[in-house]
Design a protein around this motif. Structure first.
Motif, short mmCIF file in Angstrom:
data_model
loop_
_atom_site.label_atom_id
_atom_site.label_comp_id
_atom_site.label_asym_id
_atom_site.label_seq_id
_atom_site.Cartn_x
_atom_site.Cartn_y
_atom_site.Cartn_z
N PRO A 46 0.82 -1.21 0.00
CA PRO A 46 0.00 0.00 0.00
C PRO A 46 0.86 1.26 0.00
O PRO A 46 1.91 1.31 0.64
CB PRO A 46 -0.80 -0.13 1.29
CG PRO A 46 -0.01 -1.03 2.17
CD PRO A 46 0.71 -1.97 1.24
N SER A 47 0.40 2.27 -0.74
CA SER A 47 1.11 3.54 -0.80
C SER A 47 0.08 4.68 -0.79
O SER A 47 -1.09 4.47 -1.11
CB SER A 47 1.99 3.63 -2.03
OG SER A 47 1.20 3.71 -3.19
N ALA A 87 -11.33 6.97 16.28
CA ALA A 87 -12.60 7.69 16.17
C ALA A 87 -12.41 9.05 15.50
O ALA A 87 -13.34 9.57 14.89
CB ALA A 87 -13.22 7.88 17.56
N ASP A 88 -11.22 9.61 15.58
CA ASP A 88 -10.94 10.90 14.96
C ASP A 88 -10.19 10.75 13.63
O ASP A 88 -9.29 11.51 13.31
CB ASP A 88 -10.15 11.79 15.92
CG ASP A 88 -8.84 11.15 16.37
OD1 ASP A 88 -8.64 9.94 16.14
OD2 ASP A 88 -8.02 11.88 16.94
N MET A 89 -10.62 9.78 12.83
CA MET A 89 -9.97 9.50 11.54
C MET A 89 -9.90 10.75 10.67
O MET A 89 -8.88 11.05 10.08
CB MET A 89 -10.73 8.40 10.81
CG MET A 89 -10.21 8.12 9.42
SD MET A 89 -11.22 6.90 8.58
CE MET A 89 -10.25 6.63 7.12
N TYR A 158 -4.42 3.14 9.16
CA TYR A 158 -3.35 2.15 9.09
C TYR A 158 -3.79 0.97 8.23
O TYR A 158 -4.96 0.62 8.20
CB TYR A 158 -3.01 1.61 10.49
CG TYR A 158 -2.52 2.67 11.43
CD1 TYR A 158 -1.16 2.88 11.62
CD2 TYR A 158 -3.42 3.47 12.12
CE1 TYR A 158 -0.70 3.85 12.48
CE2 TYR A 158 -2.96 4.45 12.99
CZ TYR A 158 -1.61 4.64 13.16
OH TYR A 158 -1.16 5.61 14.01
N ILE A 159 -2.82 0.38 7.57
CA ILE A 159 -3.03 -0.86 6.82
C ILE A 159 -1.92 -1.82 7.24
O ILE A 159 -0.74 -1.44 7.24
CB ILE A 159 -2.98 -0.64 5.30
CG1 ILE A 159 -4.15 0.24 4.85
CG2 ILE A 159 -2.99 -1.98 4.56
CD1 ILE A 159 -4.10 0.61 3.38
N THR A 160 -2.29 -3.04 7.61
CA THR A 160 -1.29 -4.06 7.89
C THR A 160 -1.14 -4.90 6.64
O THR A 160 -2.11 -5.45 6.12
CB THR A 160 -1.70 -4.93 9.09
OG1 THR A 160 -1.87 -4.08 10.22
CG2 THR A 160 -0.65 -5.98 9.39
N HIS A 166 1.44 -0.02 8.09
CA HIS A 166 1.70 1.17 7.29
C HIS A 166 0.76 2.28 7.78
O HIS A 166 -0.46 2.11 7.77
CB HIS A 166 1.44 0.90 5.81
CG HIS A 166 2.31 -0.18 5.25
ND1 HIS A 166 3.52 0.08 4.68
CD2 HIS A 166 2.14 -1.52 5.22
CE1 HIS A 166 4.07 -1.06 4.28
NE2 HIS A 166 3.25 -2.05 4.61
N ARG A 167 1.32 3.40 8.20
CA ARG A 167 0.53 4.53 8.69
C ARG A 167 0.39 5.56 7.57
O ARG A 167 1.37 5.91 6.91
CB ARG A 167 1.23 5.18 9.89
CG ARG A 167 0.49 6.36 10.45
CD ARG A 167 1.21 6.89 11.69
NE ARG A 167 0.54 8.04 12.21
CZ ARG A 167 1.04 9.26 12.19
NH1 ARG A 167 2.23 9.48 11.67
NH2 ARG A 167 0.36 10.26 12.70
#
Length: 181
Positions: A46-47, A87-89, A158-160, A166-167
């Motif tokens: 992911p990017s 919650a504060d995305m 985030y994606i794992t 990955h933040r």
């Protein structure tokens, strides 16, 4: 009885084996009745370029009155991503015509420290407004003086992938708004 137990164990073992073999693939429903299988083992890492933020605001904004904006995280890739966020995305900043950020009228904002997750399909949008987990509605904004302003939305998630986290902090293009007296 032994044959029945053996057959049952064989069926269970086969089911577990088949289920574990499918972990690397995801079937994605697309428009209509077509489906597409994405091989997650061969998906690109992911990017930031795979995502963008779209913004919406009301057509008329009046000085001194609260208005609502909405930010949407858009998956531009061909991969379904499991995203995780707080919650504060989504947060928003208003800039004046000189490019300076306006002060936030809220003093302190309380946010429940929770984690949320969803799967973001290819070419789909996602919005989360904090629901009851944020003390002040982060999408409710106000401007005291009439004029031209820009609003920038930001999404943090985030994606794992491949056992790495990955933040992402993705900002929208500035949304230009006119604030009437």
């Amino acid at each position: 009885m032994k044959k029945r137990n053996f057959l049952f164990m064989l069926i269970v073992a086969g089911s577990v084996l088949l289920t574990s073999c499918n972990d690397a693939n995801h079937t994605i429903a697309t428009q209509g009745e077509h489906t597409k299988t994405v091989d997650m083992e061969h998906a690109n890492e992911p990017s930031e370029s795979m995502f963008r933020i779209e913004m919406q605001s009301p057509p008329t904004i009046t000085a001194g009155e609260t208005f609502e904006v909405k930010g949407y995280l858009v998956n531009q890739s061909e991969t379904a991503w499991d995203i995780f966020h707080g919650a504060d995305m989504f947060t928003y900043t208003i800039y004046d015509d000189a490019g300076k950020p306006l002060p936030n009228h809220e003093g302190m904002i309380a946010v429940n420290d929770i984690g949320l997750g969803t799967t973001l399909q290819p070419d789909s949008k996602y919005n989360y407004d904090g629901e009851q987990h944020v003390s002040s509605k982060l999408y409710q904004l106000s401007v005291d003086q009439p004029g031209k302003y820009k609003i920038v939305g930001q999404a943090e998630f985030y994606i794992t992938y491949d056992n790495k986290s990955h933040r992402f902090q993705i900002k929208s293009e500035p949304l230009e708004v006119n604030v009437d007296p």
